[in-house]
Write an enzyme that holds these catalytic residues in place. Sequence first.
Site, PDB file in Angstrom:
ATOM      1  N   ARG A  35     -50.260 -24.122  24.042  1.00  0.00           N
ATOM      2  CA  ARG A  35     -49.764 -25.313  24.726  1.00  0.00           C
ATOM      3  C   ARG A  35     -50.557 -25.556  26.002  1.00  0.00           C
ATOM      4  O   ARG A  35     -50.853 -24.628  26.736  1.00  0.00           O
ATOM      5  CB  ARG A  35     -48.280 -25.128  25.073  1.00  0.00           C
ATOM      6  CG  ARG A  35     -47.366 -25.445  23.924  1.00  0.00           C
ATOM      7  CD  ARG A  35     -45.935 -24.992  24.159  1.00  0.00           C
ATOM      8  NE  ARG A  35     -45.398 -25.344  25.472  1.00  0.00           N
ATOM      9  CZ  ARG A  35     -44.157 -25.048  25.864  1.00  0.00           C
ATOM     10  NH1 ARG A  35     -43.341 -24.408  25.032  1.00  0.00           N
ATOM     11  NH2 ARG A  35     -43.733 -25.374  27.061  1.00  0.00           N
ATOM     12  N   LYS A  89     -36.686 -17.288  25.369  1.00  0.00           N
ATOM     13  CA  LYS A  89     -35.576 -18.107  24.857  1.00  0.00           C
ATOM     14  C   LYS A  89     -35.842 -18.596  23.432  1.00  0.00           C
ATOM     15  O   LYS A  89     -34.999 -18.464  22.557  1.00  0.00           O
ATOM     16  CB  LYS A  89     -35.326 -19.326  25.764  1.00  0.00           C
ATOM     17  CG  LYS A  89     -34.979 -18.972  27.201  1.00  0.00           C
ATOM     18  CD  LYS A  89     -34.718 -20.205  28.047  1.00  0.00           C
ATOM     19  CE  LYS A  89     -35.901 -21.149  28.177  1.00  0.00           C
ATOM     20  NZ  LYS A  89     -37.094 -20.575  28.862  1.00  0.00           N
ATOM     21  N   ARG A 131     -49.311 -16.868  24.734  1.00  0.00           N
ATOM     22  CA  ARG A 131     -48.388 -17.470  23.742  1.00  0.00           C
ATOM     23  C   ARG A 131     -49.137 -18.390  22.778  1.00  0.00           C
ATOM     24  O   ARG A 131     -49.959 -19.201  23.187  1.00  0.00           O
ATOM     25  CB  ARG A 131     -47.297 -18.273  24.467  1.00  0.00           C
ATOM     26  CG  ARG A 131     -46.467 -19.118  23.504  1.00  0.00           C
ATOM     27  CD  ARG A 131     -45.134 -19.514  24.072  1.00  0.00           C
ATOM     28  NE  ARG A 131     -45.188 -20.496  25.143  1.00  0.00           N
ATOM     29  CZ  ARG A 131     -44.106 -20.973  25.764  1.00  0.00           C
ATOM     30  NH1 ARG A 131     -42.898 -20.540  25.422  1.00  0.00           N
ATOM     31  NH2 ARG A 131     -44.238 -21.851  26.728  1.00  0.00           N
ATOM     32  N   ARG A 142     -30.959 -27.680  32.281  1.00  0.00           N
ATOM     33  CA  ARG A 142     -31.908 -27.090  33.221  1.00  0.00           C
ATOM     34  C   ARG A 142     -31.594 -27.501  34.652  1.00  0.00           C
ATOM     35  O   ARG A 142     -32.334 -27.124  35.559  1.00  0.00           O
ATOM     36  CB  ARG A 142     -33.318 -27.584  32.882  1.00  0.00           C
ATOM     37  CG  ARG A 142     -34.228 -26.538  32.211  1.00  0.00           C
ATOM     38  CD  ARG A 142     -35.511 -27.270  31.858  1.00  0.00           C
ATOM     39  NE  ARG A 142     -36.657 -26.445  31.667  1.00  0.00           N
ATOM     40  CZ  ARG A 142     -37.107 -26.026  30.481  1.00  0.00           C
ATOM     41  NH1 ARG A 142     -36.419 -26.266  29.391  1.00  0.00           N
ATOM     42  NH2 ARG A 142     -38.227 -25.346  30.397  1.00  0.00           N
ATOM     43  N   ARG A 159     -44.237 -24.440  36.862  1.00  0.00           N
ATOM     44  CA  ARG A 159     -42.994 -24.382  36.067  1.00  0.00           C
ATOM     45  C   ARG A 159     -42.059 -23.290  36.574  1.00  0.00           C
ATOM     46  O   ARG A 159     -40.844 -23.461  36.578  1.00  0.00           O
ATOM     47  CB  ARG A 159     -43.342 -24.175  34.582  1.00  0.00           C
ATOM     48  CG  ARG A 159     -43.881 -25.466  33.951  1.00  0.00           C
ATOM     49  CD  ARG A 159     -44.614 -25.218  32.662  1.00  0.00           C
ATOM     50  NE  ARG A 159     -43.809 -24.578  31.664  1.00  0.00           N
ATOM     51  CZ  ARG A 159     -44.298 -23.831  30.674  1.00  0.00           C
ATOM     52  NH1 ARG A 159     -45.607 -23.656  30.573  1.00  0.00           N
ATOM     53  NH2 ARG A 159     -43.502 -23.298  29.801  1.00  0.00           N
TER      54      ARG A 159
HETATM   55  P1  ADP Z   1     -40.520 -23.266  28.348  1.00  0.00           P
HETATM   56  O1  ADP Z   1     -39.402 -22.707  27.556  1.00  0.00           O
HETATM   57  O2  ADP Z   1     -41.818 -22.646  28.073  1.00  0.00           O
HETATM   58  O3  ADP Z   1     -40.202 -23.420  29.785  1.00  0.00           O
HETATM   59  P2  ADP Z   1     -39.931 -25.852  27.169  1.00  0.00           P
HETATM   60  O4  ADP Z   1     -40.600 -25.994  25.876  1.00  0.00           O
HETATM   61  O5  ADP Z   1     -38.476 -25.549  27.209  1.00  0.00           O
HETATM   62  O6  ADP Z   1     -40.757 -24.788  27.989  1.00  0.00           O
HETATM   63  O7  ADP Z   1     -40.155 -27.162  28.036  1.00  0.00           O
HETATM   64  C1  ADP Z   1     -41.416 -27.757  28.171  1.00  0.00           C
HETATM   65  C2  ADP Z   1     -41.328 -28.931  29.136  1.00  0.00           C
HETATM   66  O8  ADP Z   1     -40.433 -29.937  28.603  1.00  0.00           O
HETATM   67  C3  ADP Z   1     -40.754 -28.611  30.513  1.00  0.00           C
HETATM   68  O9  ADP Z   1     -41.741 -28.110  31.408  1.00  0.00           O
HETATM   69  C4  ADP Z   1     -40.215 -29.987  30.942  1.00  0.00           C
HETATM   70  O10 ADP Z   1     -41.275 -30.845  31.355  1.00  0.00           O
HETATM   71  C5  ADP Z   1     -39.668 -30.539  29.638  1.00  0.00           C
HETATM   72  N1  ADP Z   1     -38.241 -30.163  29.452  1.00  0.00           N
HETATM   73  C6  ADP Z   1     -37.724 -29.361  28.486  1.00  0.00           C
HETATM   74  N2  ADP Z   1     -36.386 -29.252  28.615  1.00  0.00           N
HETATM   75  C7  ADP Z   1     -36.042 -29.995  29.701  1.00  0.00           C
HETATM   76  C8  ADP Z   1     -34.818 -30.259  30.377  1.00  0.00           C
HETATM   77  N3  ADP Z   1     -33.650 -29.738  29.950  1.00  0.00           N
HETATM   78  N4  ADP Z   1     -34.844 -31.081  31.469  1.00  0.00           N
HETATM   79  C9  ADP Z   1     -35.993 -31.625  31.894  1.00  0.00           C
HETATM   80  N5  ADP Z   1     -37.183 -31.395  31.325  1.00  0.00           N
HETATM   81  C10 ADP Z   1     -37.227 -30.592  30.237  1.00  0.00           C
HETATM   82  P1  ADP Z   2     -39.423 -19.296  26.338  1.00  0.00           P
HETATM   83  O1  ADP Z   2     -38.878 -20.086  25.191  1.00  0.00           O
HETATM   84  O2  ADP Z   2     -38.337 -18.697  27.194  1.00  0.00           O
HETATM   85  O3  ADP Z   2     -40.415 -20.055  27.153  1.00  0.00           O
HETATM   86  P2  ADP Z   2     -40.845 -17.730  24.288  1.00  0.00           P
HETATM   87  O4  ADP Z   2     -39.786 -17.280  23.347  1.00  0.00           O
HETATM   88  O5  ADP Z   2     -41.721 -18.841  23.866  1.00  0.00           O
HETATM   89  O6  ADP Z   2     -40.196 -18.038  25.747  1.00  0.00           O
HETATM   90  O7  ADP Z   2     -41.728 -16.434  24.657  1.00  0.00           O
HETATM   91  C1  ADP Z   2     -42.860 -16.534  25.517  1.00  0.00           C
HETATM   92  C2  ADP Z   2     -43.971 -15.607  25.013  1.00  0.00           C
HETATM   93  O8  ADP Z   2     -43.576 -14.240  25.196  1.00  0.00           O
HETATM   94  C3  ADP Z   2     -44.287 -15.752  23.528  1.00  0.00           C
HETATM   95  O9  ADP Z   2     -45.676 -15.559  23.366  1.00  0.00           O
HETATM   96  C4  ADP Z   2     -43.495 -14.626  22.864  1.00  0.00           C
HETATM   97  O10 ADP Z   2     -44.115 -14.153  21.663  1.00  0.00           O
HETATM   98  C5  ADP Z   2     -43.514 -13.545  23.945  1.00  0.00           C
HETATM   99  N1  ADP Z   2     -42.274 -12.745  23.996  1.00  0.00           N
HETATM  100  C6  ADP Z   2     -40.995 -13.171  23.797  1.00  0.00           C
HETATM  101  N2  ADP Z   2     -40.117 -12.164  23.972  1.00  0.00           N
HETATM  102  C7  ADP Z   2     -40.848 -11.058  24.303  1.00  0.00           C
HETATM  103  C8  ADP Z   2     -40.508  -9.689  24.597  1.00  0.00           C
HETATM  104  N3  ADP Z   2     -39.234  -9.262  24.619  1.00  0.00           N
HETATM  105  N4  ADP Z   2     -41.522  -8.855  24.887  1.00  0.00           N
HETATM  106  C9  ADP Z   2     -42.818  -9.282  24.883  1.00  0.00           C
HETATM  107  N5  ADP Z   2     -43.191 -10.556  24.609  1.00  0.00           N
HETATM  108  C10 ADP Z   2     -42.226 -11.439  24.318  1.00  0.00           C
END
Ligand code: ADP
Ligand code: ADP
Length: 217
Positions: A162, A15, A129, A90, A173
Amino acid sequence: MAKFYVLIGPPGAGKGTQAKIIAEKYGLVHISSGDLFRENLKNETELGKLAQGFMARGELVPDDVTIGMVRDRISRPDCKNGALLDGFPRTPAQADALAVMLKEFDSKVELVPLIDVPAQTLIDRLSGRWSCRAQGHVFHEKFNPPQVAGICDIDGSELYQREDDQRSTVENRIKVYTQQTAPLIEYYQSRNLLVTVDGTKPIDEVSADLQAAIEKA
Ligand code: ADP
Ligand code: ADP
């Protein structure tokens, strides 16, 4: 009218990666709820202190806190033409709240792309990541390595892993996603807003599929 897009998908689906690309392409503001929380953590705000434990455990921060934070962000003038939301909503309650706040701004959700990726791939992605301290750009040590290890290609800031990307937290998660966020698929499907994109393809192919979906909408 302002255009709001909502990217959904499990943690590690891509994302954040895609949001940066799509937001730049269409001149949209990128709003990541995770980045907003991390900024509050860094600045040691009350909101940050409140969110910290939930984030460390890989749980969702309570809806009222999250909704208030996003509402403040969306109210800022740079969102008057719309935004790309990443990580919010979410839960169905957050999705209801989003619909209400956008209505106040005389707007609505335009499209909800779901980036679909199976669980095993997510663990490989999150364990490799590396995130940038300054602006949340993301890299992967194998799949999308930075030109210089430990440094963001785009803004030169430090890359870090992270704490919530360690395996035990990632597993929680993914469970939280399945239980609390996956119901949004049905929620947006029934409103004819959902479009599913195969997130296992390479980054540029996923971007092309997302752009095609946005242009068709
Ligand atoms: P990822 O995309 O890797 O799942 P995020 O960076 O979006 O992680 O979120 C990291 C953490 O921040 C989540 O595990 C949660 O604790 C909190 N968080 C982010 N967005 C939301 C949301 N919309 N509602 C509740 N908690 C959230
Ligand atoms: P999210 O925001 O949904 O948690 P991220 O954009 O942070 O996901 O991506 C998670 C990890 O996967 C990062 O290390 C990113 O570089 C890698 N990644 C993202 N898209 C792809 C893809 N299409 N193929 C392989 N690796 C990817």
